[in-house]
Motif scaffolding. Structure first.
Motif, PDB file in Angstrom:
ATOM      1  N   ARG A  44       8.289  -4.566  15.762  1.00 29.80           N
ATOM      2  CA  ARG A  44       7.333  -4.046  14.797  1.00 29.80           C
ATOM      3  C   ARG A  44       7.958  -2.875  14.043  1.00 29.80           C
ATOM      4  O   ARG A  44       9.167  -2.746  13.975  1.00 29.80           O
ATOM      5  N   ALA A  45       7.120  -1.996  13.537  1.00 32.20           N
ATOM      6  CA  ALA A  45       7.546  -0.890  12.679  1.00 32.20           C
ATOM      7  C   ALA A  45       8.494   0.059  13.410  1.00 32.20           C
ATOM      8  O   ALA A  45       8.544   0.095  14.640  1.00 32.20           O
ATOM      9  N   GLY A 297       5.143   1.068   2.841  1.00 38.29           N
ATOM     10  CA  GLY A 297       4.922   2.500   2.988  1.00 38.29           C
ATOM     11  C   GLY A 297       5.062   3.015   4.408  1.00 38.29           C
ATOM     12  O   GLY A 297       4.856   4.211   4.653  1.00 38.29           O
ATOM     13  N   ALA A 298       5.393   2.124   5.359  1.00 45.01           N
ATOM     14  CA  ALA A 298       5.603   2.502   6.766  1.00 45.01           C
ATOM     15  C   ALA A 298       4.373   3.196   7.359  1.00 45.01           C
ATOM     16  O   ALA A 298       4.474   4.237   7.999  1.00 45.01           O
ATOM     17  N   ALA A 341      -3.785   5.957   2.706  1.00 43.08           N
ATOM     18  CA  ALA A 341      -2.588   5.213   3.106  1.00 43.08           C
ATOM     19  C   ALA A 341      -2.545   3.838   2.439  1.00 43.08           C
ATOM     20  O   ALA A 341      -1.465   3.350   2.074  1.00 43.08           O
ATOM     21  N   GLU A 342      -3.706   3.212   2.272  1.00 44.82           N
ATOM     22  CA  GLU A 342      -3.750   1.933   1.568  1.00 44.82           C
ATOM     23  C   GLU A 342      -3.294   2.097   0.116  1.00 44.82           C
ATOM     24  O   GLU A 342      -2.537   1.279  -0.411  1.00 44.82           O
ATOM     25  N   GLN A 343      -3.759   3.176  -0.519  1.00 43.15           N
ATOM     26  CA  GLN A 343      -3.359   3.401  -1.903  1.00 43.15           C
ATOM     27  C   GLN A 343      -1.855   3.629  -2.000  1.00 43.15           C
ATOM     28  O   GLN A 343      -1.171   3.052  -2.861  1.00 43.15           O
ATOM     29  N   PHE A 344      -1.315   4.483  -1.107  1.00 43.68           N
ATOM     30  CA  PHE A 344       0.116   4.757  -1.131  1.00 43.68           C
ATOM     31  C   PHE A 344       0.917   3.479  -0.886  1.00 43.68           C
ATOM     32  O   PHE A 344       1.906   3.201  -1.588  1.00 43.68           O
ATOM     33  N   SER A 345       0.519   2.690   0.099  1.00 44.12           N
ATOM     34  CA  SER A 345       1.235   1.450   0.416  1.00 44.12           C
ATOM     35  C   SER A 345       1.157   0.464  -0.747  1.00 44.12           C
ATOM     36  O   SER A 345       2.143  -0.230  -1.057  1.00 44.12           O
ATOM     37  N   TYR A 346       0.006   0.401  -1.391  1.00 42.48           N
ATOM     38  CA  TYR A 346      -0.155  -0.479  -2.549  1.00 42.48           C
ATOM     39  C   TYR A 346       0.774  -0.048  -3.689  1.00 42.48           C
ATOM     40  O   TYR A 346       1.442  -0.877  -4.324  1.00 42.48           O
TER      41      TYR A 346
END
Length: 394
Positions: A44-45, A297-298, A341-346
């Protein structure tokens, strides 16, 4: 059996929650559907935020991480024939990230759980969560061929998107927001020295590429591929050739793609998902049971750590003072950080990947965004702050 906190899922979220509650003197039982060998070898990560590192250390899980983990002070962005390094400490007041695989975090947590003799049942498949809105919820589970029940004061679902804990929230109050991306990642583990001493994120007309690592001798590398790609269609030499083309390292002093034996290969679909609320009655969701982010975005493992850190504080308060203030705020507290975090990853995903539906205009917008990160300290600081991690109770 009865326990104060029944935890479904023996991944990093469930195991860390059990550790935090053990340190506070609160009893737990953890149910994990797979066997120990499987859990300890899931790839995984591998990027831990500053806050995650701090939590693991304070929980007594940081010794091997501090010996073997690789501290990173930044990342490199490559695009349009250029390269730009984002320096985390100078942009965030000293924060960094740590490369230490989730697999190793899980091994460390299991070892400590074994030393503590805390109940951790492998091969225990949760079948259902019942009576979620009462003061004594039940987990029905199958273990060693027998169906059994575990009564709890609280149930925490760390059992992923398809787990039974999420299903315990009635559909009438449960909302899931989702996005599926039009590409996947082909990832490999290779017995080869890393390309560079930090991660390289590459935007290319051929598609995205990421050069990462697990150790000083093991590389973790990714290529953007079409959804539905069969890893068998990508022999090793084709992967190495494509990495060469997308990373475009030729001529860069001290930066080199070293080829080596590929020990693992898999295709990872990419999607975003958030389930609200993260609590119903005395059932709480944490980690992938509540949210999924694309890996660009980890943030996946780090969001799970922040969830259970917030939840542990709330459970300790409720156990010690009978106050439900923090428990009542749990879902809202976590969702603020989850959506950030969703926004950053997107943004990271849509800026760096080649969307097959993109027009040349949209590609130029991607390059403009990357150029802004290279020339603006404010834009770079925003990336660095999010990458190294917002405060746990953001």
């Amino acid at each position: 059996m009865h326990t104060t906190v029944g935890i479904i899922g023996g991944g990093p979220a469930g195991l860390l929650l059990a550790r935090l509650l053990h340190n506070a003197g609160i009893d737990t039982v953890t149910l994990e559907s797979r066997d120990r060998a499987h859990v300890e070898n899931r790839q995984r990560a591998g990027i831990l935020e500053q806050g995650t590192v701090d939590v693991l250390r304070s929980a007594g899980v940081g010794d091997r991480m501090d010996r073997e983990g690789l501290v990173h002070d930044g990342i490199e962005l490559r695009f349009d024939g250029r390269s730009h390094r984002v320096d985390f400490p100078s942009l965030t007041g000293g924060r960094t990230v740590m490369v230490y695989a989730q697999t190793e975090v899980v091994k460390d947590l299991i070892a400590l759980r074994s030393e503590d003799a805390g109940p951790l049942l492998f091969g225990a498949r949760a079948l259902a969560v019942e009576d979620a809105d009462t003061d004594r919820p039940l987990i029905r589970y199958l273990h060693e061929g027998r169906e059994q029940t575990l009564s709890c004061d609280y149930v925490v679902g760390c059992d992923g998107f398809h787990g039974v804990a999420r299903q315990a929230i009635p559909t009438s109050i449960r909302t899931t927001y989702e996005r599926t991306y039009p590409y996947s990642w082909l990832g490999i583990l290779a017995e080869a020295a890393p390309v560079y001493d930090e991660l390289i994120y590459a935007h290319s007309p051929r598609g995205f590429a990421l050069a990462s690592m697990r150790t000083p001798t093991v590389s973790r590398l990714y290529l953007q591929v079409d959804n539905g790609t069969d890893p068998a269609d990508w022999p090793d030499e084709r992967i190495w050739d494509e990495l060469d083309a997308r990373l475009a390292l030729s001529g860069d002093a001290g930066v080199q793609l070293t080829r080596g034996a590929v020990s693992g290969k898999a295709v990872l679909p990419m999607r975003s998902s958030v389930t609200e609320p993260m609590r119903y009655g005395r059932v709480f969701l944490a980690g992938d049971a509540a949210h999924i982010v694309p890996p660009t975005g980890a943030k996946g493992l780090n969001l799970a750590v922040s969830d259970v850190t917030v939840l542990a504080r709330a459970l300790v308060q409720a156990h010690g003072s009978d106050s439900a203030e923090l428990l009542d705020a749990y879902s809202d507290t976590c969702l603020r950080r989850v959506w950030r975090a969703e926004q950053f990853s997107y943004e990271m995903t849509t800026t760096l990947h080649h969307d097959p539906a993109h027009s040349p205009f949209e590609t130029r917008l991607q390059l403009s965004r990357l150029d802004r990160l290279a020339v603006s300290g404010h834009a770079a600081a925003e990336l660095a702050e999010n990458y190294t991690g917002l405060p746990i109770d953001y």
